[in-house]
Design an enzyme around this catalytic site. Structure first.
Site, PDB file in Angstrom:
ATOM      1  N   CYS A 151      -7.889  55.052   8.645  1.00 27.43           N
ATOM      2  CA  CYS A 151      -6.626  55.048   9.397  1.00 27.43           C
ATOM      3  C   CYS A 151      -5.983  56.442   9.476  1.00 27.43           C
ATOM      4  O   CYS A 151      -5.286  56.747  10.445  1.00 27.43           O
ATOM      5  CB  CYS A 151      -5.657  54.048   8.785  1.00 27.43           C
ATOM      6  SG  CYS A 151      -5.602  54.041   6.999  1.00 27.43           S
ATOM      7  N   HIS A 244       1.046  57.003   9.098  1.00 31.77           N
ATOM      8  CA  HIS A 244       0.473  58.131   8.358  1.00 31.77           C
ATOM      9  C   HIS A 244       0.793  59.445   9.083  1.00 31.77           C
ATOM     10  O   HIS A 244       0.524  59.591  10.280  1.00 31.77           O
ATOM     11  CB  HIS A 244      -1.042  57.990   8.256  1.00 31.77           C
ATOM     12  CG  HIS A 244      -1.509  56.874   7.362  1.00 31.77           C
ATOM     13  ND1 HIS A 244      -0.686  56.201   6.490  1.00 31.77           N
ATOM     14  CD2 HIS A 244      -2.759  56.339   7.194  1.00 31.77           C
ATOM     15  CE1 HIS A 244      -1.399  55.288   5.825  1.00 31.77           C
ATOM     16  NE2 HIS A 244      -2.652  55.343   6.247  1.00 31.77           N
TER      17      HIS A 244
HETATM   18  P1  NAP Z   1      -5.675  43.569   1.489  1.00 25.87           P
HETATM   19  O1  NAP Z   1      -4.250  43.424   1.909  1.00 25.87           O
HETATM   20  O2  NAP Z   1      -5.964  43.755   0.042  1.00 25.87           O
HETATM   21  O3  NAP Z   1      -6.484  42.263   2.013  1.00 25.87           O
HETATM   22  C1  NAP Z   1      -7.806  42.001   1.633  1.00 25.87           C
HETATM   23  C2  NAP Z   1      -8.345  40.710   2.271  1.00 25.87           C
HETATM   24  O4  NAP Z   1      -9.688  40.510   1.794  1.00 25.87           O
HETATM   25  C3  NAP Z   1      -7.588  39.436   1.925  1.00 25.87           C
HETATM   26  O5  NAP Z   1      -7.702  38.512   2.983  1.00 25.87           O
HETATM   27  C4  NAP Z   1      -8.359  38.893   0.707  1.00 25.87           C
HETATM   28  O6  NAP Z   1      -8.332  37.469   0.617  1.00 25.87           O
HETATM   29  C5  NAP Z   1      -9.775  39.325   0.997  1.00 25.87           C
HETATM   30  N1  NAP Z   1     -10.474  39.628  -0.259  1.00 25.87           N
HETATM   31  C6  NAP Z   1     -10.078  40.438  -1.247  1.00 25.87           C
HETATM   32  N2  NAP Z   1     -10.975  40.465  -2.252  1.00 25.87           N
HETATM   33  C7  NAP Z   1     -11.968  39.615  -1.888  1.00 25.87           C
HETATM   34  C8  NAP Z   1     -13.183  39.198  -2.498  1.00 25.87           C
HETATM   35  N3  NAP Z   1     -13.588  39.666  -3.684  1.00 25.87           N
HETATM   36  N4  NAP Z   1     -13.965  38.335  -1.841  1.00 25.87           N
HETATM   37  C9  NAP Z   1     -13.589  37.855  -0.630  1.00 25.87           C
HETATM   38  N5  NAP Z   1     -12.439  38.215  -0.003  1.00 25.87           N
HETATM   39  C10 NAP Z   1     -11.646  39.095  -0.614  1.00 25.87           C
HETATM   40  O7  NAP Z   1      -6.386  44.780   2.203  1.00 25.87           O
HETATM   41  P2  NAP Z   1      -6.048  45.465   3.662  1.00 25.87           P
HETATM   42  O8  NAP Z   1      -5.118  46.599   3.504  1.00 25.87           O
HETATM   43  O9  NAP Z   1      -5.733  44.375   4.614  1.00 25.87           O
HETATM   44  O10 NAP Z   1      -7.458  46.134   3.998  1.00 25.87           O
HETATM   45  C11 NAP Z   1      -8.574  45.373   4.445  1.00 25.87           C
HETATM   46  C12 NAP Z   1      -9.704  46.332   4.839  1.00 25.87           C
HETATM   47  O11 NAP Z   1      -9.251  47.166   5.917  1.00 25.87           O
HETATM   48  C13 NAP Z   1     -10.135  47.271   3.706  1.00 25.87           C
HETATM   49  O12 NAP Z   1     -11.526  47.501   3.788  1.00 25.87           O
HETATM   50  C14 NAP Z   1      -9.353  48.545   4.019  1.00 25.87           C
HETATM   51  O13 NAP Z   1      -9.959  49.703   3.512  1.00 25.87           O
HETATM   52  C15 NAP Z   1      -9.387  48.545   5.551  1.00 25.87           C
HETATM   53  N6  NAP Z   1      -8.290  49.298   6.201  1.00 25.87           N
HETATM   54  C16 NAP Z   1      -6.990  49.127   5.808  1.00 25.87           C
HETATM   55  C17 NAP Z   1      -5.990  49.847   6.484  1.00 25.87           C
HETATM   56  C18 NAP Z   1      -4.528  49.728   6.115  1.00 25.87           C
HETATM   57  O14 NAP Z   1      -3.729  50.497   6.677  1.00 25.87           O
HETATM   58  N7  NAP Z   1      -4.138  48.832   5.218  1.00 25.87           N
HETATM   59  C19 NAP Z   1      -6.330  50.699   7.524  1.00 25.87           C
HETATM   60  C20 NAP Z   1      -7.675  50.829   7.904  1.00 25.87           C
HETATM   61  C21 NAP Z   1      -8.639  50.113   7.234  1.00 25.87           C
HETATM   62  P3  NAP Z   1      -7.366  36.683  -0.400  1.00 25.87           P
HETATM   63  O15 NAP Z   1      -5.944  36.860   0.106  1.00 25.87           O
HETATM   64  O16 NAP Z   1      -7.858  35.305  -0.282  1.00 25.87           O
HETATM   65  O17 NAP Z   1      -7.575  37.306  -1.751  1.00 25.87           O
END
Ligand code: NAP
Length: 353
Positions: A151, A244
């Site tokens: 991002c 960001h």
């Molecule tokens: P997050 O809020 O921590 O959400 C993670 C998601 O994955 C939740 O739905 C969670 O489900 C699931 N999950 C977590 N651990 C798991 C496991 N061991 N097995 C199966 N499912 C699991 O993370 P996020 O910020 O949304 O980021 C998600 C992805 O996008 C990451 O790879 C991150 O690097 C990428 N990303 C994020 C951003 C940003 O600005 N946040 C930007 C670009 C890319 P439960 O709720 O059921 O635990």
């Protein structure tokens, strides 16, 4: 595309910070219809509206509130899946979905650097989708994986692409000020981030060089030649909710003045295919001329969170130019960016097979 021909789509990691953005943005999408939400075993089997700790403005859309969250197995009633799971989970499940014929549009970093995996920002490198033929040949997948960049580097690439085309970017020195939502939910603790700056984000600086070189690289015959640039980065987490900010110094092969750079930024036009993609904004690059802009709170939502704002373009006593960029990390830098990638796949015919 007529409403009754919408393509069924699913969200992997639907309960997370990015997954919720997908649910919100896809609820009213004219080409796509959410038919499946999936998350970890913790959430599977529960009603989305009950299990999801909603962390973005508004409420869960009524169209998805009653869906029962499914496990992350490749048996979802969907053609395209948007992946927003942690990288280690993505590494395991995304190939399973591609093997099972799904078009996977991923936000995770697991496959971004694969030499047969497109890393897409359609307004910069729509033609990189041509890597998919080699991906399918090499991996034997009837489906496919395309990825969205980190991002933070997303906004940097959007600002530098026009300048690279015109002047050749050679050196990039960047200091990022990254929002809390970039760490997902619950992310960093309030005790750590309040009244503070954290000068380290695990794995982040390493991604910037590789991803920027790939985004600005050229694809010929399905093979990518990365851009020949060197990047030095300092990644910081700051107490901003979304958006960001990056301070940049850039060295070029042909040394532009600030005025020449601004002219090029204002004149940039994305590839023609983008005009037909519903999520591609009318204005991609917003040039700010005020002395104190861009700022995350004021500029992150520019053109629906899909534009990069760029300002403070001025000479640099070490390299050629200095500048500041702001981009919305969970919209352009994540969910909206991946939806745009899916639109590109549809426009290029991949959803028809
Ligand atoms: P997050 O809020 O921590 O959400 C993670 C998601 O994955 C939740 O739905 C969670 O489900 C699931 N999950 C977590 N651990 C798991 C496991 N061991 N097995 C199966 N499912 C699991 O993370 P996020 O910020 O949304 O980021 C998600 C992805 O996008 C990451 O790879 C991150 O690097 C990428 N990303 C994020 C951003 C940003 O600005 N946040 C930007 C670009 C890319 P439960 O709720 O059921 O635990």
């Amino acid at each position: 595309m007529a409403e009754d021909h919408r393509i069924p789509v699913g969200v992997l990691g639907a309960t997370g910070a990015v997954g919720q953005r997908f649910a919100q943005l896809l609820a009213d999408h004219p080409w796509f219809e959410i038919t499946a939400l999936a998350a970890s075993e913790r959430s599977a089997g529960h009603r989305y509206g009950d299990i999801c700790q909603w962390v973005i403005p508004g409420d869960p859309p009524t169209t998805v509130r009653d869906l029962i969250v499914r496990p992350l197995t490749p048996d979802l009633p969907a053609k395209i899946v948007f992946s927003a799971v942690p990288s280690d989970v993505a590494r395991e499940i995304e190939p399973q979905f591609a093997q099972a014929s799904y078009l996977v549009c991923s936000n995770a970093s697991a496959f971004r650097n694969g030499d047969d995996i497109p890393l897409l920002i359609p307004e910069l490198n729509a033609d990189h989708h041509t890597m998919i033929a080699r991906q399918r040949e090499q991996r034997g997948w009837p489906g496919l994986i395309v990825t969205s960049p980190n991002c933070t580097i997303t906004g940097v690439a959007m600002a530098l692409k026009p300048l690279d085309d015109a002047f050749g970017v050679r050196q990039v020195f960047m200091t990022s000020m990254q929002a809390i939502s970039g760490a997902g939910y619950p992310g960093v603790s309030a005790m750590d981030i309040t009244d503070n700056v954290i000068p380290y984000i695990a794995g982040e600086e390493e991604k910037f060089q590789q991803e920027l070189a790939k985004l600005l690289g050229h694809v010929s015959g399905g093979v990518l030649t990365p851009a020949g640039l060197t990047l030095s980065a300092h990644a910081n987490r700051v107490p901003v909710l979304d958006g960001h900010t990056v301070s940049l110094s850039v060295g070029f092969e042909r040394h532009p003045t600030p005025e020449e750079a601004l002219e090029v930024l204002r004149a940039y036009r994305p590839p023609e295919v983008c005009a037909g993609l519903v999520s591609s904004p009318a204005t991609l690059i917003r040039v700010r001329t005020e002395t104190d802009r861009p700022q995350p709170r004021r500029d992150r939502d520019a053109t629906g969170g899909m534009a990069v704002s760029i300002g403070r373009v001025r000479p640099c006593p070490i390299l050629d130019l200095r500048m500041t960029t702001v981009v919305h990390n969970t919209l352009r830098g994540a969910a909206s960016g991946a939806i745009l990638n899916a639109e590109l796949l549809v426009a290029a015919g991949y959803a028809e097979a």
